[in-house]
Design an enzyme around this catalytic site. Structure first.
Site, PDB file in Angstrom:
ATOM      1  N   CYS A   1      41.736  23.884  43.348  1.00  0.00           N
ATOM      2  CA  CYS A   1      42.215  24.719  42.250  1.00  0.00           C
ATOM      3  C   CYS A   1      43.491  25.450  42.643  1.00  0.00           C
ATOM      4  O   CYS A   1      44.080  26.164  41.844  1.00  0.00           O
ATOM      5  CB  CYS A   1      41.161  25.724  41.819  1.00  0.00           C
ATOM      6  SG  CYS A   1      39.608  24.937  41.388  1.00  0.00           S
TER       7      CYS A   1
ATOM      8  N   CYS B   1      43.963  35.158  39.010  1.00  0.00           N
ATOM      9  CA  CYS B   1      44.126  35.642  40.393  1.00  0.00           C
ATOM     10  C   CYS B   1      43.370  36.954  40.589  1.00  0.00           C
ATOM     11  O   CYS B   1      42.748  37.185  41.635  1.00  0.00           O
ATOM     12  CB  CYS B   1      45.596  35.876  40.719  1.00  0.00           C
ATOM     13  SG  CYS B   1      46.592  34.382  40.652  1.00  0.00           S
TER      14      CYS B   1
ATOM     15  N   ASP C   1      43.794  27.901  44.824  1.00  0.00           N
ATOM     16  CA  ASP C   1      43.658  29.224  45.434  1.00  0.00           C
ATOM     17  C   ASP C   1      42.297  29.454  46.075  1.00  0.00           C
ATOM     18  O   ASP C   1      41.261  29.121  45.517  1.00  0.00           O
ATOM     19  CB  ASP C   1      44.008  30.373  44.478  1.00  0.00           C
ATOM     20  CG  ASP C   1      43.634  30.121  43.044  1.00  0.00           C
ATOM     21  OD1 ASP C   1      44.282  30.654  42.152  1.00  0.00           O
ATOM     22  OD2 ASP C   1      42.651  29.362  42.817  1.00  0.00           O
TER      23      ASP C   1
ATOM     24  N   CYS D   1      49.145  31.315  45.181  1.00  0.00           N
ATOM     25  CA  CYS D   1      50.469  31.719  44.743  1.00  0.00           C
ATOM     26  C   CYS D   1      50.708  33.191  45.085  1.00  0.00           C
ATOM     27  O   CYS D   1      49.825  33.880  45.590  1.00  0.00           O
ATOM     28  CB  CYS D   1      50.612  31.495  43.236  1.00  0.00           C
ATOM     29  SG  CYS D   1      49.513  32.528  42.273  1.00  0.00           S
TER      30      CYS D   1
END
Lengths: 139, 405
Positions: free
Chosen positions: A37, A107, A39, A64
């Site tokens: 995915c 995130c 992350d 990221c």
């Protein structure tokens, strides 16, 4: 898409990067996300067993800039908090603090998941019941 | 002196060569005529300029000027080729063969053809990004009217075996269309030697202006026809109506002329810098080139840096270095590059990729700077990466049950 100054600052000067000894009874580790995915976050807390306060927090993140910033911020917030207060950290607080755009909300969700997962790991190690959390909505 | 920012996204678009701009400028102001105005000097001037440009464009690809249909760009040319052939040859059949690594302008057009009742076969590619010629030939059936295979891929630079493909197409009496956007002007492309029947290409990938491209349509052996997709005044041999973009076409012509003159020296210089960049970056642990190294455009390298994520990586230097990544985070879909996945790369490696596209204006100092910046950022992010730590500890990441999300 431009990044907010706060995301850039956390990315350039991440707080609390590192590893705590996960074999210690007073260290809780949360590993969330998946490489496919894009992350993966590992967040660790060290707890003062007498007071229930989080004395240290460390992270490592594959992801990221927003994912790195979210976990860096989370460790900052965790230090000095009691476990109970740590559980109150909501992903939307992270979104607000870092000015994350909608596509980066996941995130912050991941960071919240990492906190909860670290706390549950600590609880498990110390013979406490697991806290059941609702499934995270985004992803 | 180091010139910043460094532009290494030349597969997305190239800067315009100043000589191209100079050639275009009069056609915005004093020579503004409509190339279709037959009765006054303004029209004549414009028509002459378009004629010259058509020759320049044709010459670069070894075609006859009459075989060049100007369009608004390669996306339109892709659409015109595929939809135009599908309509024109409807009585012959309805089957098209293409590949999974084609540009979206081809893939989405093929999806549209399927909605119209056409049949499309999507060939898989191998780990290097190359199609299998036996599979191609086996996919041909009596209803096949078109093979649509790109010349060179935009993400990895892999060059397909164009001549072998055209030989198969010819043997079976099927037309061969190639999207050659990334190849024309960078490597020698000759429609006759390569046996191409239709070919799409565009100015802005070869130091020309945006908004102008062309479809090459073969006139002899065989004579190819496409049904117009834009109707109107019957421009461009009635295959593409619409007032010609004279300044754009003039710029396209000039850009082709410059590529013709400078391709060889450009390629030598650029490929040497690309090789240096690649060699230096591969000195990092767990760094891999994606796509074929042998059959590849001279100015491209696509590298995965395992255990760091592409967008996070680019953030380390994107103020000063412009590149692309196959990471999902750079696209709206949150899906990593379908091209890299088609090579058989796991999603994790696709997320970790960077595409370096050098160009005519890239210099050695910029490459040295890029090597330093990218290497430092990879090392820094690996120190921060839990996956890197686990890999270093010898943990098999494939055996971990990741919380799916």
């Amino acid at each position: 898409m431009a990044y907010s100054d706060k995301v850039i600052d956390h990315y350039q000067n991440p707080k609390n990067v590192g590893t705590l000894d996960k074999s210690q009874k007073n260290v809780g580790t949360g590993l969330v996300g998946a490489p496919e995915c894009g992350d993966v976050m590992r967040l660790q807390i060290q707890v003062d067993e007498a007071t229930g306060m989080i004395t240290d927090a460390k992270f490592k993140t594959f992801g990221c800039g927003s994912a790195i910033a979210s976990s860096s911020l989370a460790t900052e917030w965790l230090k000095g908090k009691s476990i109970d207060d740590a559980l109150k950290i909501d992903n939307m607080d992270i979104v607000e603090e870092l000015n994350l755009p909608p596509v980066k909300i996941h995130c912050s969700v991941l960071a919240e998941d990492a906190i909860k997962s670290a706390i549950n790991d600590y609880r498990a190690k110390n013979g406490m019941e697991q806290i059941k959390f609702e499934e995270s909505v985004v992803h | 002196m180091l010139k910043l920012p460094v532009y290494l996204d030349n597969n997305a678009t190239t800067p315009m060569d100043p000589r191209v701009l100079e050639a275009m400028l009069p056609y915005f102001t004093t020579h503004f005529g409509n190339a279709a105005s037959r009765n006054h000097p303004f029209g004549w001037e414009a028509e002459e300029a378009v004629d010259l440009a058509r020759e320049q464009v044709a010459k670069l690809i070894g075609a006859d000027p009459k075989e060049i249909i100007f369009t608004s760009g390669a996306t339109e040319a892709d659409n015109l080729a595929i939809k135009g052939v599908f309509e024109m040859y409807a009585t012959k059949g309805n089957h098209i063969i293409t590949a999974t690594t084609e540009h979206k302008a081809v893939l989405d057009t093929c999806r549209h053809i399927e909605k119209l009742g056409g049949e499309v076969t999507y060939l898989e590619v191998n780990a290097e990004g190359l199609i299998n010629l036996k599979e191609l030939e086996a996919a041909i059936k009596p209803t096949t009217i078109l093979i649509a295979i790109m010349y060179a891929n935009n993400e990895i630079g892999t060059i397909q075996p164009v001549r072998e493909i055209s030989a198969i197409a010819k043997k079976h009496g099927v037309l061969f269309f190639s999207d050659a956007v990334q190849a024309v002007g960078k490597v020698p492309v000759d429609v006759n030697k390569d046996g191409i029947d239709l070919m799409a290409f565009t100015a802005h990938k070869m130091y020309g202006p945006k908004g102008v491209g062309a479809l090459y349509v073969r006139r002899k052996n065989p004579r190819v026809k496409v049904t117009a997709q834009i109707d109107g005044g019957g421009h461009e041999r009635a295959m593409r109506s619409g007032t010609l973009n004279v300044p754009g076409i003039v710029g396209f012509g000039k850009a082709c002329e410059l590529c013709m003159q400078e391709m060889e020296s450009d390629t030598k210089r650029i490929s040497r810098m690309r090789d240096k960049l690649e060699t230096e970056l591969l000195k990092l642990e767990e760094a891999y080139v994606n796509g074929s190294k042998e059959h590849r455009l001279p100015h491209v390298t696509n590298i995965s840096f395992k255990y760091v994520e592409g967008e996070g990586l680019m953030m380390g230097f994107n103020k000063n270095i412009a590149l692309s990544s196959g990471s999902a985070c750079t696209s709206a879909s949150l899906e990593p590059s379908y091209v890299l996945k088609a090579l058989g790369l796991g999603d994790d490696l696709a997320h970790s990729s960077l595409r370096f596209g050098l160009g005519r204006f890239t210099d050695e100092e910029q490459i040295d700077y890029t090597i330093e910046q990218v290497s430092n950022t990879v090392l820094k992010l690996r120190e921060m990466s839990p996956l890197w730590e686990m890999w270093k500890e010898g943990i098999d990441l494939d055996k971990i049950e990741w919380a799916a999300h």
